[in-house]
Design a protein around this motif. Structure first.
Motif, short mmCIF file in Angstrom:
data_model
loop_
_atom_site.label_atom_id
_atom_site.label_comp_id
_atom_site.label_asym_id
_atom_site.label_seq_id
_atom_site.Cartn_x
_atom_site.Cartn_y
_atom_site.Cartn_z
N THR A 58 -5.15 68.60 42.81
CA THR A 58 -5.26 67.44 42.43
C THR A 58 -4.25 67.53 41.00
O THR A 58 -4.37 68.29 40.04
CB THR A 58 -6.50 66.92 41.83
OG1 THR A 58 -7.24 66.76 43.23
CG2 THR A 58 -6.40 65.42 41.35
N GLY A 59 -3.41 66.38 40.75
CA GLY A 59 -2.59 66.34 39.40
C GLY A 59 -3.06 65.07 38.91
O GLY A 59 -2.92 63.88 39.45
N VAL A 60 -3.63 65.18 37.70
CA VAL A 60 -3.80 64.03 36.82
C VAL A 60 -2.67 63.99 35.72
O VAL A 60 -2.38 64.71 35.03
CB VAL A 60 -4.98 64.21 36.29
CG1 VAL A 60 -5.52 62.97 35.36
CG2 VAL A 60 -6.22 64.51 37.19
N ALA A 61 -2.06 62.87 35.45
CA ALA A 61 -1.25 62.41 34.45
C ALA A 61 -1.84 61.58 33.57
O ALA A 61 -2.43 60.72 33.65
CB ALA A 61 -0.18 61.61 35.02
N GLN A 62 -1.75 62.25 32.33
CA GLN A 62 -2.53 61.61 31.07
C GLN A 62 -1.54 61.29 29.93
O GLN A 62 -0.52 62.23 29.87
CB GLN A 62 -3.45 62.45 30.59
CG GLN A 62 -4.30 62.00 29.57
CD GLN A 62 -5.41 63.04 29.06
OE1 GLN A 62 -5.15 64.13 28.97
NE2 GLN A 62 -6.57 62.31 28.41
N ASP A 63 -1.36 60.24 29.56
CA ASP A 63 -0.55 60.08 28.18
C ASP A 63 -0.71 60.78 27.13
O ASP A 63 -2.10 61.10 26.61
CB ASP A 63 -0.70 58.47 28.02
CG ASP A 63 0.50 57.93 26.83
OD1 ASP A 63 0.35 58.42 25.65
OD2 ASP A 63 1.23 57.31 27.13
N LYS A 117 9.82 67.20 34.72
CA LYS A 117 9.48 65.75 35.05
C LYS A 117 8.27 65.99 36.25
O LYS A 117 8.37 66.78 36.80
CB LYS A 117 10.71 65.03 35.82
CG LYS A 117 11.96 65.14 34.90
CD LYS A 117 12.28 64.10 34.04
CE LYS A 117 13.46 63.95 33.37
NZ LYS A 117 13.54 64.87 32.30
N ALA A 118 7.45 64.88 35.88
CA ALA A 118 6.20 64.92 37.20
C ALA A 118 6.79 64.92 38.62
O ALA A 118 7.49 63.84 38.94
CB ALA A 118 5.33 64.06 36.80
N HIS A 119 6.41 65.53 39.43
CA HIS A 119 6.76 65.95 40.52
C HIS A 119 5.25 65.85 41.59
O HIS A 119 4.51 66.67 40.91
CB HIS A 119 7.53 67.02 41.44
CG HIS A 119 9.07 66.81 40.78
ND1 HIS A 119 9.37 67.00 39.32
CD2 HIS A 119 10.26 66.69 41.53
CE1 HIS A 119 10.83 67.07 39.41
NE2 HIS A 119 11.03 66.44 40.81
N LEU A 167 7.96 60.33 34.55
CA LEU A 167 6.77 60.77 33.47
C LEU A 167 7.71 62.19 33.04
O LEU A 167 7.75 63.09 33.85
CB LEU A 167 5.68 61.14 34.24
CG LEU A 167 5.08 59.82 34.90
CD1 LEU A 167 3.54 60.20 35.78
CD2 LEU A 167 4.53 59.10 33.84
N ASP A 168 7.64 62.28 31.57
CA ASP A 168 8.26 63.36 31.19
C ASP A 168 7.04 64.45 30.59
O ASP A 168 6.29 63.99 29.98
CB ASP A 168 9.14 63.12 30.08
CG ASP A 168 10.27 62.55 30.15
OD1 ASP A 168 11.29 62.85 31.15
OD2 ASP A 168 10.73 61.24 29.37
N VAL A 169 7.05 65.43 31.23
CA VAL A 169 5.85 66.37 30.81
C VAL A 169 6.12 67.16 29.80
O VAL A 169 7.11 67.61 29.47
CB VAL A 169 5.66 67.40 32.41
CG1 VAL A 169 4.61 68.24 32.11
CG2 VAL A 169 5.54 66.56 33.54
N VAL A 197 1.77 63.70 29.60
CA VAL A 197 3.20 63.15 29.79
C VAL A 197 3.53 61.92 28.68
O VAL A 197 2.52 61.51 28.09
CB VAL A 197 3.32 62.45 31.26
CG1 VAL A 197 2.78 63.66 32.11
CG2 VAL A 197 2.44 61.29 31.28
N LYS A 198 4.74 61.78 28.67
CA LYS A 198 5.32 60.60 27.95
C LYS A 198 5.98 59.85 28.94
O LYS A 198 6.73 60.40 29.78
CB LYS A 198 6.53 60.93 26.89
CG LYS A 198 6.12 61.99 25.78
CD LYS A 198 6.02 61.53 24.24
CE LYS A 198 5.60 62.50 23.51
NZ LYS A 198 5.30 61.80 22.05
#
Length: 111
Positions: free
Chosen positions: A13-18, A43-45, A65-67, A83-84
């Motif tokens: 699982t990948g969770v993207a958070q600001d 970059k998020a893949h 999403l810039d990591v 991420v930004k």
């Protein structure tokens, strides 16, 4: 040696958070190729289970999403991507994929 723990399908699982606000933006699956591409490009893949292919978030929408950092959970089976954003994270146009409250319409009775 530390190692990521992928499930039987080779996914975690990948969770993207600001990175600034702390808001959870989206959750998607990642395989080893997605993890490597994320680390190499910044970059998020993710791995699309339905299309069975690697995809970069924003490759068609431009909402990349810039990591800034990647954190591993204590079990090694989930990643937190700080991420930004360059636009909304959700494909619906919402900032986050988590904009709907859970109610009884979503919950099916256990039989």
């Amino acid at each position: 040696m530390k190692a990521l723990k992928y499930d039987a399908n080779g996914l975690l699982t990948g969770v993207a958070q600001d990175a600034d606000s702390g808001q959870v933006l989206m959750v998607a699956m990642m395989n080893a190729e997605a993890v490597a591409a994320t680390l190499q490009t910044g970059k998020a893949h993710f791995w699309s289970r339905s299309r069975k292919k690697l995809w970069m978030k924003g490759e068609t929408s431009g909402n990349i999403l810039d990591v800034q950092a990647v954190k591993v959970d204590c079990d090694g089976d989930a990643l937190l991507l700080l991420v930004k954003t360059r636009g909304p994270a959700c494909h619906t146009g919402n900032v986050s994929c988590f904009y709907t409250d859970l109610d009884e319409d979503y919950v099916k009775p256990i039989v």
